[in-house]
Enzyme design. Structure first.
Site, PDB file in Angstrom:
ATOM      1  N   GLU A 116       0.828  -1.211   0.000  1.00  7.64           N
ATOM      2  CA  GLU A 116       0.000   0.000   0.000  1.00  7.64           C
ATOM      3  C   GLU A 116       0.865   1.264   0.000  1.00  7.64           C
ATOM      4  O   GLU A 116       0.553   2.233  -0.711  1.00  7.64           O
ATOM      5  CB  GLU A 116      -0.931   0.005   1.217  1.00  7.64           C
ATOM      6  CG  GLU A 116      -1.944  -1.126   1.242  1.00  7.64           C
ATOM      7  CD  GLU A 116      -2.877  -1.105   0.044  1.00  7.64           C
ATOM      8  OE1 GLU A 116      -3.145  -0.002  -0.492  1.00  7.64           O
ATOM      9  OE2 GLU A 116      -3.326  -2.186  -0.379  1.00  7.64           O
ATOM     10  N   GLU A 125      -0.896  -2.240  -9.504  1.00 12.57           N
ATOM     11  CA  GLU A 125      -0.850  -3.303  -8.502  1.00 12.57           C
ATOM     12  C   GLU A 125       0.420  -4.131  -8.652  1.00 12.57           C
ATOM     13  O   GLU A 125       1.073  -4.477  -7.660  1.00 12.57           O
ATOM     14  CB  GLU A 125      -2.088  -4.192  -8.625  1.00 12.57           C
ATOM     15  CG  GLU A 125      -3.392  -3.516  -8.238  1.00 12.57           C
ATOM     16  CD  GLU A 125      -3.362  -2.958  -6.832  1.00 12.57           C
ATOM     17  OE1 GLU A 125      -2.820  -3.639  -5.928  1.00 12.57           O
ATOM     18  OE2 GLU A 125      -3.872  -1.846  -6.628  1.00 12.57           O
ATOM     19  N   HIS A 139       2.134   2.204  -3.412  1.00 13.78           N
ATOM     20  CA  HIS A 139       1.259   3.039  -4.243  1.00 13.78           C
ATOM     21  C   HIS A 139       1.554   4.525  -4.008  1.00 13.78           C
ATOM     22  O   HIS A 139       1.596   5.317  -4.959  1.00 13.78           O
ATOM     23  CB  HIS A 139      -0.214   2.758  -3.912  1.00 13.78           C
ATOM     24  CG  HIS A 139      -0.724   1.463  -4.476  1.00 13.78           C
ATOM     25  ND1 HIS A 139      -0.669   1.173  -5.811  1.00 13.78           N
ATOM     26  CD2 HIS A 139      -1.318   0.398  -3.876  1.00 13.78           C
ATOM     27  CE1 HIS A 139      -1.208  -0.032  -6.023  1.00 13.78           C
ATOM     28  NE2 HIS A 139      -1.593  -0.520  -4.858  1.00 13.78           N
ATOM     29  N   ASP A 166       3.367  -4.401  -5.886  1.00 17.89           N
ATOM     30  CA  ASP A 166       3.870  -5.701  -5.435  1.00 17.89           C
ATOM     31  C   ASP A 166       5.397  -5.740  -5.542  1.00 17.89           C
ATOM     32  O   ASP A 166       6.086  -6.214  -4.636  1.00 17.89           O
ATOM     33  CB  ASP A 166       3.273  -6.821  -6.292  1.00 17.89           C
ATOM     34  CG  ASP A 166       1.832  -7.135  -5.923  1.00 17.89           C
ATOM     35  OD1 ASP A 166       1.391  -6.718  -4.844  1.00 17.89           O
ATOM     36  OD2 ASP A 166       1.147  -7.802  -6.724  1.00 17.89           O
TER      37      ASP A 166
END
Length: 497
Positions: free
Chosen positions: A353, A435, A356, A439
């Protein structure tokens, strides 16, 4: 051949208006084109639903997922977590039934995924079957409302109500608009309520996710409606005032207004609105809290507050999210997440998170949203005064102006709808790219194994799709399927060796 026209029109001509010389005009065919587009989208999305339904009917565990997860089990030793050890010490044998479906840290993830495969398939099948029924109804309702002239009828009734009870005239367009939106909201709430109730109290409860009572459900619904009127009313009034008084370049003023409103909502929603629905408590002092703050410091994330939200009050699903501006950042963990994964896995999920944020995805999404608003309102300005477009939907009385809110609604329902579908798909593709990047960010933090096992556990607890149809997932999923994420992380690991 003549274009379709609604049964109810403001002029009272009804469907006869289609027989007039409108067939030579592109705008006059707007209603026909909108219905056709609705049917095309329903057909295409329905075919994808059919593909996904077939995927949920498979009974064999997917080979690629089996191969991938077996590598995780091989490389990560399974030991009892502190939570399990603590529970085992306190367990007197009376709670075995409550814990039989819980994740066991000492058991291989593959074996647990295989054990939950049938339940996952059944849950997914129930959701896709229900979704197909709901989609069919939505398409049917949209087409029927267009054909009968729902919007011009409700607008005229709003004018009558405004005149009879509040002494309003046509010049009080904004106040009549609020009455109109109230009526439309009531109708929308009534028609959607059976579907929401079935989804929550049948499907979600059947599979062990729903924790809500009917009282809590309707309390939430009432709160949401009150907030919609309290915030949405002034927002709409200001928006319409800007459009009406902004002149030729009103879209620039609207764009600025939407930017300010977006920032305003991003500020008040987590601080004032979300606490109306859930309880937010500071994460208890301990090793996890210390390590989260250390991770934030390592990434220069200005974390000020760390909360636990009582997500279990409504659902067994889990999540985590971040919010805040500038140097006032906050992180929220669902209490269900803390129960489902280990502390190391919580950190790895937060590493994702925070990735991001560090990679600029949050700011990029905000910028894309603002660009979307600017482009949409610019194109709206080009057809704002096209009366023939609105006449095709029943607003054909030239003795009165076309309401601004109606012009907006019909623009987004007609001209902008195909563009919106394309942009939505593009944003879905971009989201999946983000995403994978987040990761990789977590992998670069040396948290790959923990993130992989954490994602598997979340998938287990949420009965996530284990063999989604590739076309369906590409169109609908903002996050890549589990096996794709795990495989990508393993490739990242191999490159780092």
């Amino acid at each position: 051949m003549t274009p379709l026209a609604p049964l109810y029109t403001q002029s009272g001509a009804g469907a006869e208006v289609a027989a007039q010389d409108g067939s030579s005009s592109i705008a006059a065919w707007s209603l026909t084109a909108t219905i056709a587009f609705t049917l095309i989208v329903y057909t295409l999305e329905g075919s994808l639903d059919g593909r996904q339904k077939k995927a949920y009917q498979k009974t064999k565990f997917p080979v690629e997922l089996e191969t991938t997860v077996s590598k995780i089990d091989t490389e990560t030793p399974r030991t009892a977590s502190k939570k399990e050890s603590s529970k085992d010490g306190d367990n007197d044998g009376d709670n075995d039934g409550d814990d039989k479906d819980k994740i066991k840290s000492t058991e291989s993830l593959l074996k647990q995924l295989q054990a939950k495969f049938k339940n996952s398939q059944t849950y997914g099948l129930d959701k896709v079957n229900f979704g197909m029924i709901a989609s069919a109804y939505d398409a049917f309702e949209s087409i029927v409302f267009l054909i009968i002239g729902f919007l011009p009828f409700v607008w005229d009734k709003s004018v009558e109500i405004g005149q009879s009870f509040f002494g309003l005239t046509q010049e009080n367009e904004i106040k009549i608009t609020l009455i109109f939106l109230l009526l439309v909201t009531i109708v929308g709430t009534i028609t959607s309520l059976p579907f929401e109730l079935y989804s929550t109290f049948q499907i979600e409860r059947k599979h062990g996710f729903n924790k809500q009572t009917y009282g809590l459900f309707f309390t939430d619904k009432i709160k949401s409606l009150i907030l919609t009127f309290a915030i949405g009313g002034p927002f709409i009034a200001l928006l319409l005032r800007i459009i009406q008084s902004g002149g030729q370049y009103f879209y620039l003023y609207v764009w600025a207004f939407m930017f300010v409103f977006s920032v305003f909502m991003m500020t008040i929603v987590p601080v004032f609105i979300m606490p109306l629905f859930n309880k937010y408590e500071p994460l208890a002092e301990g090793d996890l809290k210390t390590r989260i703050y250390q991770l934030a410091d390592r990434l220069e994330y200005p974390l000020k507050k760390l909360f636990v939200m009582d997500g279990s009050k409504r659902s067994a699903h889990s999540n985590a999210f971040m919010f805040g501006f500038g140097s006032n950042k906050r992180i929220v963990l669902f209490d269900t997440l803390l129960e489902q994964v280990s502390d190391d896995e919580v950190l790895a999920i937060l590493g994702h998170e925070l990735g991001h944020w560090k990679l600029g995805h949050t700011l990029t999404n905000f910028a894309v949203t603002q660009f979307y608003f600017g482009a949409a309102f610019y194109f709206f300005s080009l057809c704002y005064t096209n009366r023939e477009l609105y006449a095709a939907f029943g607003f054909d009385d030239e003795s009165q102006p076309v309401p601004t809110v109606i012009a907006l609604m019909l623009f987004f329902q007609t001209i902008w709808a195909p563009i919106d579908k394309i942009l939505s798909f593009v944003l879905t593709v971009f989201s999946r790219h983000c995403e994978f990047a987040a990761d990789k960010f977590s992998v670069d933090l040396d948290m790959s194994k923990e993130l992989q096992s954490g994602l598997c556990k979340i998938h287990l607890e949420n009965l996530g799709a284990m063999c989604p149809d590739p076309w369906y997932s590409s169109y609908h999923y903002s996050h890549p399927p589990l096996v794709e994420r795990l495989s990508a992380m393993m490739k990242f690991d191999d490159k780092r060796k």
